[in-house]
Design an enzyme around this catalytic site. Structure first.
Site, PDB file in Angstrom:
ATOM      1  N   HIS A 193      -2.504 -19.180  48.016  1.00  0.00           N
ATOM      2  CA  HIS A 193      -1.276 -19.819  48.510  1.00  0.00           C
ATOM      3  C   HIS A 193      -1.265 -21.275  48.061  1.00  0.00           C
ATOM      4  CE1 HIS A 193       2.037 -20.856  51.140  1.00  0.00           C
ATOM      5  NE2 HIS A 193       1.356 -21.931  51.498  1.00  0.00           N
ATOM      6  N   GLY A 240       0.827  -1.203   0.000  1.00  0.00           N
ATOM      7  CA  GLY A 240       0.000   0.000   0.000  1.00  0.00           C
ATOM      8  C   GLY A 240       0.860   1.250   0.000  1.00  0.00           C
TER       9      GLY A 240
END
Ligand code: FAD
Ligand code: AMP
Length: 483
Positions: free
Chosen positions: A455, A122
């Protein structure tokens, strides 16, 4: 007659394809032009990131990490493997498959969002026109109410080491080696040089990294950069700082080709011989034959398309985003810019928060950071509290036998607002990302400290660093924090 669109996007890298898809979602008639051809001469979307950047480099980093673990870590876990080998062509083939799957995915997303993918190069020829030249030379004009330029970047070449993609390669060539080089030189200890150097070092190459600057990773918090240098050196990367490459000479024949690299350091002129040399000295914006001068789009002194914070160029109907404009050359920065431009075309007030662009080096351990580091805060005269938590005190890191590194959280000494987070460690990128979210919501260190973290997780190191910034981490001593 030219084809008419609401939006024409030039380039389908992360910036361009995000812009195009969001435009499609917002109901704009959208085209995205892409010139990239893959090894089979087929148009592929996704740009540098998907084809020769983020994704293929991570595919090789992941393979080589597994290999290195099998070599150096399995035994610690009590896993016995009799012989570990690496089939380099198979590794490269897997990487190519991952790339194929993702680039095809973008093509599918274009279809799903009614974006016309157009093959060819382009050129912006007017405020509302783009001419596409296909690979067989045919030309077609597209007219558009708005144009978004996302042409990206290409590797920088330096005269002393001209890339032949065989012995002297750039980052693209370094993703295609068919065997492990015995001696590998890397010019540039930046993100790309360290990642690609790590891939081949893990597979057994002797890797020497030549870096012109005296400081290692100057953009990174000094404490983290020092730790990174220590760990990478232990892993076998020979990082020579203050080593400026000045010349090179190809030698040898056939499969025994090599390159003698000349460089200067504090001891004077030096030479080193390598089987392969990767030139990783940075990237530059790609604007070759992209803009007709009559359109009036301005470039800055380094060749980037000039834009404001909303990615508007000097021509009202034309926007530019991603690597072709100022700011860090990172896929996620381009993605957010692409989405912002699309949404602003739909009259939304979207902004990119340029203060919170996260950075990552995908070595092992990873290095990740966001916001300000200690050196920047000192220079700005801002008082801060520091919370540092080492992974060696994190249960999950020890369980995984992966406890190098630390989380470092910095908060404003007066307001407690989090100002930065710097991590070196396993999954540093994902851990740091939690703090990006917190910072986006203007969180304080206390906010993070009061948040419950699962945890046992590596994330608990983020929690502890936030607690440490206010002097009450649980699993380490809390001394000397206000600066
Ligand atoms: P690009 O991805 O460069 O895409 C631009 C596209 O435009 C290309 O496909 C090009 O063919 C096309 N184009 C250009 N001109 C024209 C034209 N005139 N007509 C038609 N098409 C055109 N970033 C990260 O965030 N994380 C990482 O882990 C990471 N790793 C990387 C590893 C390597 C080895 C490299 C090289 C880069 C890495 N990057 C990483 C950087 C990242 O790839 C770039 O920041 C990102 O691709 C930029 O996106 P972009 O859309 O602006 O441009
Ligand atoms: P980055 O821009 O982060 O990819 O890093 C590229 C690195 O290459 C920078 O740290 C530069 O200092 C380094 N570099 C550039 N030119 C040379 C050279 N001639 N010799 C050695 N290092 C170089």
């Amino acid at each position: 007659m030219s084809k008419e669109y609401d939006v024409v996007v030039v380039g389908s890298g992360p910036a361009g394809y995000h812009a195009a898809i969001r435009c499609g979602q917002l109901g704009f008639k959208t085209a995205c032009i892409e010139k990239w051809l893959n090894k089979e001469d087929k148009t592929v979307y996704g740009g540098t990131c998907l084809n020769v950047g983020c994704i293929p480099s991570k595919a090789l980093l992941d393979t080589s990490h597994k290999y290195a673990e099998a070599h150096h870590d399995f035994e610690t876990h009590g896993i016995k493997v009799s012989k570990v080998g690496i089939d380099v062509p198979a590794m490269i083939g897997r990487k190519d498959q991952v790339v194929k799957q993702l680039t095809q995915g973008v093509a599918g997303l274009f279809t799903a969002n009614k974006v016309d993918g157009i093959t060819g190069t382009g050129k912006v020829t007017g405020a509302n026109s783009v001419v596409v030249t296909s690979h067989d030379g045919k030309q077609e004009e597209l007219s558009a109410k708005h144009i978004i330029i996302a042409a990206g970047s290409v590797p920088i070449d330096i005269p002393p080491t001209p890339v032949d993609q065989e012995t002297i390669v750039d980052s693209t060539g370094a993703l295609e080696f068919q065997e492990v080089p015995k001696r590998l030189g890397v010019i540039g200890a930046g993100v790309i040089g360290l990642e690609l150097g790590s891939v081949w070092a893990r597979l057994g190459a002797e890797v020497v990294v030549l870096e012109a600057m005296d400081d290692f990773l100057p953009a990174v918090d000094r404490q983290i950069a020092k730790e990174a240098a220590k760990i990478f050196t232990k892993q076998g990367l020979d990082i020579k700082l203050g080593a400026r490459v000045t010349g090179s000479k190809l030698g040898g024949k056939g499969t025994k080709k090599n390159v003698v690299v000349e460089y200067t350091d504090s001891d004077g002129d030096q030479k080193a011989t390598f089987d392969k040399l990767i030139v990783a000295v940075g990237r530059k914006p790609y604007t070759v034959d992209l803009l007709d001068p009559s359109v009036g789009i301005e470039l800055d002194e380094r060749g980037f398309i000039k834009v404001n914070d909303q990615c508007a160029t000097s021509v009202p109907s034309i926007y530019a985003c991603g690597d072709v404009v100022r700011g860090p050359m990172l896929a996620h920065k381009g993605m957010e810019e692409g989405v912002m431009v699309a949404e602003r075309l739909a009259d939304k007030k979207t902004q990119v928060n340029y203060d919170l662009v996260p950075s990552v080096i995908y070595t092992h351990p990873e290095v990740a950071w966001v916001g300000k580091n200690e050196e920047e805060l000192k220079a700005e005269g801002i008082e801060y509290n520091l919370g540092v938590f080492p992974f060696v005190a994190n249960g999950r890191a020890l369980a995984a036998n992966d406890s190098d590194g630390m989380v470092k959280l910095i908060a404003d000494a007066n307001t407690d607002r989090i100002l930065g987070c710097h991590v070196i460690g396993a999954s540093a990128a994902d851990l740091m990302q939690q703090v990006v979210i917190a910072m986006e919501f203007s969180a304080s260190a206390e906010d993070l400290g009061l948040t419950m973290f699962s945890h046992p997780t590596l994330s608990e190191a983020v929690h502890e660093a936030a607690l440490a910034a206010n002097g009450h981490a649980i699993h380490i001593g809390n001394r000397r924090r206000r600066k």
